[in-house]
Scaffold this motif. Structure first.
Motif, short mmCIF file in Angstrom:
data_model
loop_
_atom_site.label_atom_id
_atom_site.label_comp_id
_atom_site.label_asym_id
_atom_site.label_seq_id
_atom_site.Cartn_x
_atom_site.Cartn_y
_atom_site.Cartn_z
N PHE A 1 0.86 -1.19 0.00
CA PHE A 1 0.00 0.00 0.00
C PHE A 1 0.89 1.23 0.00
N PRO A 2 0.45 2.32 -0.66
CA PRO A 2 1.34 3.48 -0.86
C PRO A 2 1.59 4.31 0.40
N VAL A 3 0.75 4.21 1.43
CA VAL A 3 0.93 4.97 2.66
C VAL A 3 0.78 4.02 3.83
N ALA A 4 1.19 4.47 5.03
CA ALA A 4 1.13 3.56 6.17
C ALA A 4 0.72 4.29 7.44
N LEU A 5 -0.19 3.67 8.16
CA LEU A 5 -0.54 4.07 9.53
C LEU A 5 -0.32 2.83 10.39
N LEU A 6 0.71 2.89 11.22
CA LEU A 6 1.17 1.71 11.95
C LEU A 6 0.77 1.81 13.42
#
Length: 966
Positions: free
Chosen positions: A957-962
């Protein structure tokens, strides 16, 4: 439809519906800001029953409602504005005369106790003799109609109509005829009406009482007696004149000269308008919100809705237009505190005692914390270059333009500024200086469209100068010019000086403006500017009387109300359509001369917001933005590839040269307009192929936008003086370059380049959307932007939104979540990103995570994360932490450096190489779950640091919220 939309909004994670004004507005209003009645719902939006149904639906899903309110102005060209109609009938003696900011003793002596109303489409004499002005008699009242406009006739002047040919009526009726005597009695009563300039309350009450009795008597007489009816009807016809006989219009002309209003041509009256307007819009008159009675009368319904829990927050439109914004916000908070508690159990029965007790509690809270905020209120405030929120505004923040511009700026490659200067200058064959344009266009605004406001200030300052022997020699012309120069150099929208209080902030801005004005006009006597500065800084001469001090202060307060509109019109609505180096930077609250935002500046702004304004709005698109967030995201890509941009510009100019027309030695379009057009097409081009009617509709949108852009620029055409020939040639140029025939080499070349830009722009948009959701503040989403939205400035961005498509997509996403691995779903969405479902998925997942972890984002700390490796400059990353809860945000940028081939995906080690983000040391051997893909990534130790590999973070996925899980 709302019963479907509200559940959908709740499902994607929206907490509150943000509504534009829905109080009664002008008939056919497309936006609701032209209010005619603050205390009635707009039936064109919905009935009261439908309104309550909407509220019930919001409550059902635990949602609130932020309501946009308009305290600064009202629409005055609608007959439904009862207050304004009363002013036009009763003048300075109207019960509502002090509701509007009218100068009853203006510079032009002919306008004393009159209001200039610029609504005519041509010169008054021509309009009159074309019979476009029509006198009518309705239910006892005489009115004047001009197309859709309706104006009351001053009651005392009814006698001019009724006395005309009265001798003929007397000859036809016996002296004892009761109907004739009643008519004569009515005329006598009209003669005895108190004057409309009368200020004595008893006389005013008498006039109001008697005029209504007279109207009723006249209507009864008209209805009961055919002869009298015929007489009045014939007189009305006579007053309306005969086409081709100019002398026949003398009766109506004489009647209109006695009215409280003076009608004039809209395009030539700007120097003499004597009511304060909303910016330069003649249809919108400012109201005097500093008057407690006006405040009370315009907020009755608002406070009722707050008391009943139907409205949970307020967005205050254009507070800079108010006489004293801080006083208004304080009064608003005080009343919101009061009305929220009036109906609570436990208070005494007597209403006045309840109010006293509640206000005592409020004052007690204020004594402990002067910035106590009882209700969620934000203000539509535009800041310039580091300007701070006024400290005494009891608000939770603004509508988010500061964040919008800093966020947008980190997707602009700042190191290419000089290259773009060269590209732009060579293409338009001129080198533009942004600040010089701002200065020139603010001067233009003051000379063309806001000259009445500035001239009024000049005369006011002249009166003040006459009070002192050291300043009385200053001429009116020099004082007015000093005001113009100072405003032209004003570095912000306005100051906030109050009685006996000039803050250091305001002092600095005034000194800067006056100092620059001095240097710009060395031929003018410096003492004129010094006098203006002394007045603005409230440096009263010794032994100045209280009345004189009040006049100085009143000048300053009115001066402050003018600088904002001049700046807005000169900067946002003129300069932003001329200085087109990179159009994505030309945004409300933006500074286009600064080519992007350094990453450390973006982080610094976020840290400051988390400490001082954690509940302010943060936005990326609004109803006022010049371009949607997705259009800007595309145009920003150009900043990364200046050589390709230069190459295509050169080729497009050559290919389209045959479509350029030369008129009187001037090319149409001129190079600057052509440059803007190409950027606009790149930003607004549909993401998926369209043909037939859809393509024609798109072309029409571009044509409409370019006409608006050119008129706003005021270079080759304008709103006041449209150049139809120039605009038509421009339309022909657009039609030619967008022609889909095979011979159009430009279109083929353009579409190939635009497709590449669009690919990268989509990733930009995803990153900025995630950053908005997770940065300090309350993320705001403009209607329809859950999918790709390539809207331009209004009215283009106010087109209807098809929610059925969005609802269907969300349902599909929910099913896919159950049927597929999140990592597979995430990658599939990325591959098929053109349909917009990927953006909806990001918003749905991130907002619901935010909703479930509110404390992290509303109260948590904000810390930037450092990146290392070959692609370290390609990410914006930070951590939000509250207690033991932690979320890492990682958003890529500058995708042209990550994936040279547009069809490739920005995933894996081949793209991200050895690049990492460094997480806090205490996070050694921790694991994080990516909420978009469900994948687990673990920290590792590397050179005394704890890191996460970007190649692992961006696997699907192009962005990340971890989310930290261990």
């Amino acid at each position: 439809m709302l019963k479907k939309i509200i559940p959908y909004l709740s499902d994607i994670g929206i907490s509150d519906m943000y509504a534009s004004p829905y109080f009664k507005a002008r008939e056919g209003s497309l936006h609701g800001y032209d209010i005619v009645d603050h205390n009635t719902l707009n039936l064109e939006v919905g009935t009261e029953e439908e309104y309550h149904g909407m509220i019930q639906e919001l409550w059902k899903y635990g949602m609130g409602q932020i309501l946009d309110i308009v305290p600064n102005h009202m629409c005055i060209t609608s007959k439904e504005n009862a207050w304004w109609m009363d002013v036009l009938e009763n003048g300075p003696g109207s019960l509502y005369a002090d509701f509007f900011d009218i100068d009853w003793e203006p510079v032009k002596i002919e306008l004393k106790n009159k209001v200039l109303i610029p609504v005519l489409g041509n010169q008054y004499g021509l309009v009159l003799e074309r019979q476009e002005l029509q006198l009518v008699f309705e239910s006892g009242d005489f009115f004047l109609y001009y197309h859709q406009y309706k104006f009351p006739i001053r009651p005392k002047t009814y006698r001019d109509i009724l006395q005309h040919r009265i001798h003929e009526l007397k000859n036809h009726l016996p002296p004892e005829d009761p109907h004739l005597n009643e008519l004569l009695s009515i005329i006598t009563a009209l003669n005895h009406l108190p004057s409309y300039t009368e200020k004595d309350p008893e006389k005013i009450a008498e006039r109001y009482r008697e005029k209504e009795i007279i109207k009723k008597r006249l209507w009864n007489l008209y209805s009961e007696n055919h002869g009298i009816k015929t007489f009045i009807d014939e007189n009305v016809n006579i007053f309306n004149g005969v086409t081709g006989k100019p002398e026949s219009f003398n009766f109506l002309d004489n009647l209109l000269n006695q009215q409280i209003y003076r009608l004039s041509q809209w395009s030539v009256a700007t120097e003499e308008i004597n009511y304060r307007r909303f910016f330069d819009i003649n249809d919108l008159a400012a109201i005097r919100m500093e008057n407690p009675l006006v405040f009370r009368e315009t907020h009755k319904l608002i406070f009722k809705l707050i008391r009943e829990g139907m409205v949970t927050g307020l967005r205050v439109d254009h507070p800079d237009g108010l006489y004293n914004p801080s006083e208004y916000f304080q009064r608003l908070q005080k009343n919101c505190f009061l009305y929220k508690r009036l109906d609570r159990p436990g208070y005494v029965t007597d209403t006045s005692d309840r109010e006293a007790e509640i206000l005592r509690q409020y004052n007690e809270l204020l004594s402990k914390n002067s910035q106590r905020k009882a209700f969620y209120i934000i203000g539509e405030k535009i800041f310039i270059k580091g300007e701070k929120m006024p400290e005494d505004w009891p608000v939770f923040g603004t509508t988010g333009y500061v964040f919008l511009n800093f966020l947008n700026g980190i997707f602009v490659e700042t190191t290419n500024a000089k290259i773009f200067d060269d590209i732009y200058a060579r293409f338009i064959r001129s080198k533009l200086n942004f600040q010089n344009i701002v200065y020139e266009k603010k001067k233009l605004i003051m000379e063309l469209v806001m000259s009445s406001e500035v001239n009024t200030l000049g005369h006011y300052l002249n009166q003040l100068s006459e009070k002192n022997r050291h300043t009385r020699d200053f001429t009116l012309n020099s004082l007015t010019n000093a005001i113009k120069e100072a405003i032209a150099f004003f570095p912000i929208y306005r100051t906030y000086i109050k009685p006996s209080e000039v803050t250091e902030r305001d002092r600095r801005y005034i000194e800067i403006a006056v100092s620059k004005a001095k240097r710009k006009t060395p031929a003018m006597n410096e003492s004129v500017f010094d006098f203006l500065k002394d007045v603005l800084l409230l440096k009263y001469p010794e032994n100045f009387k209280d009345a004189d001090q009040r006049e100085w202060l009143d000048f300053v307060m009115k001066f402050q109300q003018v600088t904002g509109p001049v700046t807005a019109k000169g900067l946002e609505d003129t300069t932003f359509y001329i200085y087109n180096r990179l159009a994505s930077l030309n945004e409300v609250g933006g500074s286009p001369e600064r080519f992007g935002t350094p990453m450390e500046t973006f982080h610094g702004q976020n840290i400051e917001r988390s400490k001082f304004w954690p509940h302010t709005f943060i936005a990326t698109s609004t109803h006022d933005t010049k371009r949607s967030e997705d259009v800007r995201a595309r145009i920003n890509v150009l900043s990364e590839i200046p050589d390709e941009w230069r190459e295509h510009l050169t080729r497009w100019r050559r290919l389209n040269k045959k479509n350029v027309v030369i008129v009187e030695g001037q090319t149409v379009p001129d190079p600057n307009e052509e440059y803007l057009l190409y950027q606009t097409l790149i930003g607004a081009w549909p993401v998926e192929p369209i043909t037939g009617p859809e393509y024609e509709m798109f072309k029409k949108r571009i044509e409409d936008y370019m006409v608006k852009a050119l008129r706003e620029a005021k270079v080759n055409t304008s709103w006041i003086n449209p150049n139809a020939n120039y605009e038509n040639i421009l339309m022909s140029f657009i039609e030619a370059i967008l022609n889909t025939t095979r011979r159009n080499k430009f279109l083929k070349d353009f579409q190939a380049f635009q497709k590449q830009i669009s690919h990268y722009g989509i990733y930009n948009s995803l990153s900025q959307t995630l950053l908005k959701i997770t940065s300090p503040g309350i993320p705001e989403f403009y209607q329809g932007t859950e999918l790709w939205d390539f809207s331009l400035v209004d009215p283009d961005n106010r087109r209807p939104v098809d929610y059925s498509i969005r609802i269907k997509m969300l349902e599909e996403l929910k099913r896919s979540e159950q049927e597929m691995l999140l990592s597979e779903l995430a990658k599939e969405l990325t591959i098929n990103k053109d349909n917009g479902k990927i953006k909806l998925y990001l918003i749905y997942k991130a907002l619901n995570y935010r909703k479930a972890n509110r404390e992290i984002f509303e109260r948590g700390d904000y810390s930037p994360l450092e990146a290392m490796g070959e692609k370290a400059m390609n990410v914006c990353s930070f951590v939000r932490q509250f207690g033991n809860s932690m979320a890492l945000v990682v958003a890529p940028r500058f995708f042209t450096r990550l994936i040279q081939q547009p069809e490739r995906l920005p995933f894996g080690k081949e793209v991200w190489k050895d690049s990492v983000i460094i997480v806090p040391h205490e996070e050694t051997e921790k694991k994080y779950r990516n909420i978009f893909t469900g994948e687990i990534v673990a920290t590792v130790s590397y050179k005394d640091a704890t890191i996460l590999y970007l190649s692992e973070i961006f696997a699907h996925f192009p962005v990340a919220l971890l989310e930290k899980i261990i």
